[in-house]
Design a protein around this motif. Structure first.
Motif, PDB file in Angstrom:
ATOM      1  N   CYS A  25     -13.489  -1.249   1.662  1.00 45.90           N
ATOM      2  CA  CYS A  25     -13.265   0.098   2.187  1.00 45.90           C
ATOM      3  C   CYS A  25     -12.134   0.115   3.227  1.00 45.90           C
ATOM      4  N   VAL A  26     -12.108  -0.887   4.110  1.00 42.61           N
ATOM      5  CA  VAL A  26     -11.048  -0.958   5.121  1.00 42.61           C
ATOM      6  C   VAL A  26      -9.685  -1.124   4.461  1.00 42.61           C
ATOM      7  N   ALA A  27      -9.640  -1.962   3.423  1.00 42.09           N
ATOM      8  CA  ALA A  27      -8.367  -2.168   2.722  1.00 42.09           C
ATOM      9  C   ALA A  27      -7.888  -0.868   2.083  1.00 42.09           C
ATOM     10  N   MET A  28      -8.788  -0.098   1.492  1.00 45.55           N
ATOM     11  CA  MET A  28      -8.403   1.180   0.883  1.00 45.55           C
ATOM     12  C   MET A  28      -7.858   2.150   1.928  1.00 45.55           C
ATOM     13  N   GLY A  50      -4.028   3.796   2.582  1.00 42.38           N
ATOM     14  CA  GLY A  50      -3.896   5.226   2.387  1.00 42.38           C
ATOM     15  C   GLY A  50      -4.566   5.783   1.145  1.00 42.38           C
ATOM     16  N   PHE A  51      -5.470   5.026   0.523  1.00 35.34           N
ATOM     17  CA  PHE A  51      -6.167   5.482  -0.683  1.00 35.34           C
ATOM     18  C   PHE A  51      -7.480   6.183  -0.292  1.00 35.34           C
ATOM     19  N   HIS A  52      -7.340   7.371   0.281  1.00 37.87           N
ATOM     20  CA  HIS A  52      -8.527   8.072   0.777  1.00 37.87           C
ATOM     21  C   HIS A  52      -9.376   8.616  -0.375  1.00 37.87           C
ATOM     22  N   LEU A  53      -8.742   9.077  -1.452  1.00 39.98           N
ATOM     23  CA  LEU A  53      -9.511   9.574  -2.596  1.00 39.98           C
ATOM     24  C   LEU A  53     -10.289   8.435  -3.258  1.00 39.98           C
ATOM     25  N   SER A  54      -9.677   7.273  -3.362  1.00 39.97           N
ATOM     26  CA  SER A  54     -10.367   6.113  -3.933  1.00 39.97           C
ATOM     27  C   SER A  54     -11.540   5.692  -3.054  1.00 39.97           C
ATOM     28  N   PHE A  55     -11.336   5.772  -1.743  1.00 44.89           N
ATOM     29  CA  PHE A  55     -12.406   5.438  -0.804  1.00 44.89           C
ATOM     30  C   PHE A  55     -13.599   6.380  -0.995  1.00 44.89           C
ATOM     31  N   GLN A  56     -13.343   7.680  -1.092  1.00 45.90           N
ATOM     32  CA  GLN A  56     -14.428   8.636  -1.290  1.00 45.90           C
ATOM     33  C   GLN A  56     -15.139   8.403  -2.633  1.00 45.90           C
ATOM     34  N   GLU A  57     -14.356   8.118  -3.673  1.00 47.60           N
ATOM     35  CA  GLU A  57     -14.940   7.876  -4.991  1.00 47.60           C
ATOM     36  C   GLU A  57     -15.828   6.634  -4.978  1.00 47.60           C
ATOM     37  N   LEU A  58     -15.360   5.590  -4.313  1.00 41.74           N
ATOM     38  CA  LEU A  58     -16.140   4.351  -4.231  1.00 41.74           C
ATOM     39  C   LEU A  58     -17.450   4.576  -3.492  1.00 41.74           C
ATOM     40  N   LEU A  59     -17.400   5.255  -2.346  1.00 38.96           N
ATOM     41  CA  LEU A  59     -18.622   5.525  -1.592  1.00 38.96           C
ATOM     42  C   LEU A  59     -19.601   6.368  -2.409  1.00 38.96           C
ATOM     43  N   SER A  60     -19.083   7.337  -3.169  1.00 38.43           N
ATOM     44  CA  SER A  60     -19.951   8.186  -3.989  1.00 38.43           C
ATOM     45  C   SER A  60     -20.673   7.373  -5.058  1.00 38.43           C
ATOM     46  N   VAL A  61     -19.946   6.462  -5.717  1.00 39.98           N
ATOM     47  CA  VAL A  61     -20.559   5.640  -6.762  1.00 39.98           C
ATOM     48  C   VAL A  61     -21.596   4.695  -6.162  1.00 39.98           C
ATOM     49  N   LEU A  62     -21.257   4.068  -5.033  1.00 41.66           N
ATOM     50  CA  LEU A  62     -22.202   3.138  -4.392  1.00 41.66           C
ATOM     51  C   LEU A  62     -23.469   3.855  -3.952  1.00 41.66           C
ATOM     52  N   GLN A  63     -23.301   5.042  -3.375  1.00 42.94           N
ATOM     53  CA  GLN A  63     -24.463   5.788  -2.896  1.00 42.94           C
ATOM     54  C   GLN A  63     -25.365   6.216  -4.057  1.00 42.94           C
ATOM     55  N   ARG A  64     -24.751   6.705  -5.125  1.00 46.07           N
ATOM     56  CA  ARG A  64     -25.574   7.136  -6.261  1.00 46.07           C
ATOM     57  C   ARG A  64     -26.253   5.956  -6.934  1.00 46.07           C
ATOM     58  N   HIS A 124      -8.959  -0.503 -10.046  1.00 42.91           N
ATOM     59  CA  HIS A 124      -8.673   0.603 -10.960  1.00 42.91           C
ATOM     60  C   HIS A 124      -8.600   1.950 -10.231  1.00 42.91           C
ATOM     61  N   LEU A 125      -9.424   2.132  -9.212  1.00 44.95           N
ATOM     62  CA  LEU A 125      -9.378   3.399  -8.480  1.00 44.95           C
ATOM     63  C   LEU A 125      -8.055   3.556  -7.745  1.00 44.95           C
ATOM     64  N   THR A 126      -7.589   2.506  -7.105  1.00 43.38           N
ATOM     65  CA  THR A 126      -6.319   2.607  -6.378  1.00 43.38           C
ATOM     66  C   THR A 126      -5.137   2.768  -7.335  1.00 43.38           C
TER      67      THR A 126
END
Length: 459
Positions: A64-67, A71-85, A118-120
């Motif tokens: 998450c820190v690397a993202m 500057g990959f804020h959209l990828s960060f949000q997508e990753l957190l959403s997948v992990l949470q679900r 892949h997200l980035t």
């Protein structure tokens, strides 16, 4: 040697200074060490805060820190959403959920790094308007998650891939067609037939009359028709189980029209088989035989033995329901020949069983027992317990029905002739059919007895 000379050899305990020899004996031994690298200032370099964080922080935090730093804020949000679900799904199912016994997604480093990569890449392509690249990265993630209980992750990225494919305007809609096909297959695997039908229809409309081919050398148009027919058949199977025959016929007629559009004989034969079953359930036996015969002819021409066998059985059953037992037996005999040639023991056992039952219905118990005995022998050889028990029961009933007339004749005639009692007693001890022989002997003796008075009168 004098005492003063001996004492001179010992150290002076009152002296304040220690000799060099004593110092050397007390000092620790030098060990051989590897020289440490030094920088230009001559000092040993210390690890940076980032290097320390890689060891101290979790894999999730590092990703998450690397993202965020890149500057990959959209990828960060997508990753957190997948992990949470993922974690919510895992906890909600409890011990009955397959995910419960798997480590959380955030504790699986390879999957975290795959998501990050892949997200980035997809976000980078999105910034430049390269939606083909975005589609490919999202499709890669959808195809990556195929483990137990990960279908929802695959579905999530397939939906995103479809949205990205719809923004591609340079390929005539091929990416959109492929995305709909992928979603339709996934929904079909999950049993969501309505959604599968919707996406297959979109796939079919996009691929219609387009010169697009898949890796196996089939046109995408044909793949769409096959998918639509498969969904229609599954829908019809559910309606047949609920005995909703009219609804099943409507769905299957739609599938038959789709198969005829592409002039696909194999699909037409498959759909015709299920149409025949639907009309049979509705009581339209003549129409049922027409569709079943079509399916039989197609499977025979194409050489599909499995389809040919099920068509033979269905036609024979329709003929039996219509009271045409002789024609039904003929189809079952053909099924037995084909099954014996291709060593399909299950179909051969079923053909012998059905023939035996039909023979018993016609009162031909001897032939019925013979066919049922063959079915019993096949079931015993294959080890099918259910078929074996069924064959045992049918053989016993057929044998009993064939023996019943002679047994009743001996039982009813026992009062007038003592020879009729002995076969009954023998049968109860051995359970072998000896009534026919004894009945024939008794009939011959009775015929001679009826002749004697006539001769006496003539004399």
């Amino acid at each position: 040697m004098s005492a003063s000379r001996v004492l001179a050899l010992l150290p002076d305990i009152s002296a304040n200074k220690i000799t060099d020899l004593a110092v050397r004996s007390r000092s620790p031994k030098k060990t051989r060490t590897t020289p440490q690298p030094i920088d230009h200032t001559g000092q040993t370099p210390r690890p940076s805060k980032d290097e320390i964080a890689l060891w101290r922080n979790s894999q999730r935090q590092n990703v998450c820190v690397a993202m965020l730093r890149q500057g990959f804020h959209l990828s960060f949000q997508e990753l957190l959403s997948v992990l949470q679900r993922f974690e919510e799904t895992r906890q909600a199912g409890g011990p009955d959920n397959a995910l419960w016994y798997l480590p959380p997604l955030q504790e699986q480093p390879h999957k975290l790094l795959t998501l990050q990569t892949h997200l980035t890449c997809a976000e980078t392509a999105f910034r430049t308007g390269n939606f083909v690249k975005v589609y490919e990265e999202q499709l890669a993630l959808a195809q990556y998650f195929t483990g137990p209980e990960e279908g929802w992750i695959s579905l999530h990225f397939h939906l995103q891939a479809l949205a990205s494919a719809q923004k591609v305007k340079t390929d005539g809609g091929r990416k959109e067609a492929e995305a709909n096909a992928n979603l339709a297959r996934l929904y079909l695997e999950q049993g969501q037939l309505g959604l599968a039908m919707e996406h297959y229809e979109a796939f079919h409309s996009l691929a219609l009359d387009k010169p697009w081919w898949d890796a196996a050398g089939h046109t995408l148009d044909r793949c769409a028709r096959e998918g639509l027919c498969a969904v229609c058949i599954q829908l019809a199977q559910g309606e047949l189980e609920r005995q909703e025959f009219i609804e099943a016929i409507q769905v299957l007629n739609k599938a038959l029209n789709i198969a005829k559009e592409g002039d696909d004989q194999e699909m037409q034969g498959d759909v015709s088989y299920w149409l025949g079953l639907a009309y049979h359930g509705l009581g339209e036996l003549e129409i049922a035989r027409k569709y079943l015969t079509t399916s039989l002819n197609v499977s025979t021409v194409l050489g599909h033995i499995e389809s040919q066998g099920r068509a033979f059985k269905a036609v024979a059953k329709a003929l039996e329901s219509d009271g045409k037992l002789s024609e039904a037996v003929q189809h079952l005999e053909k099924l037995a020949d084909v099954s014996h040639t291709h060593r399909q023991q299950e179909n051969l056992e079923e053909a012998c069983m059905n023939m035996g039952i039909i023979y018993c219905k016609r009162g031909e118990y001897e032939r019925g027992v013979e066919s049922l005995q063959k079915a019993y022998d096949i079931a015993r050889a294959t080890g099918s317990v259910g078929s074996l028990q069924r064959a045992q029961a049918c053989v016993g009933m057929a044998d009993a029905q064939g023996m019943l007339p002679a047994f009743a004749a001996h039982l009813n005639g026992g009062r007038s002739h003592d020879n009729n009692i002995q076969p009954i007693i023998t049968w109860k001890d051995s359970r072998h059919n000896t009534f026919d022989q004894s009945h024939a002997a008794a009939g011959k003796e009775k015929q001679e007895d009826t002749r004697r008075p006539t001769l006496m009168k003539r004399s």
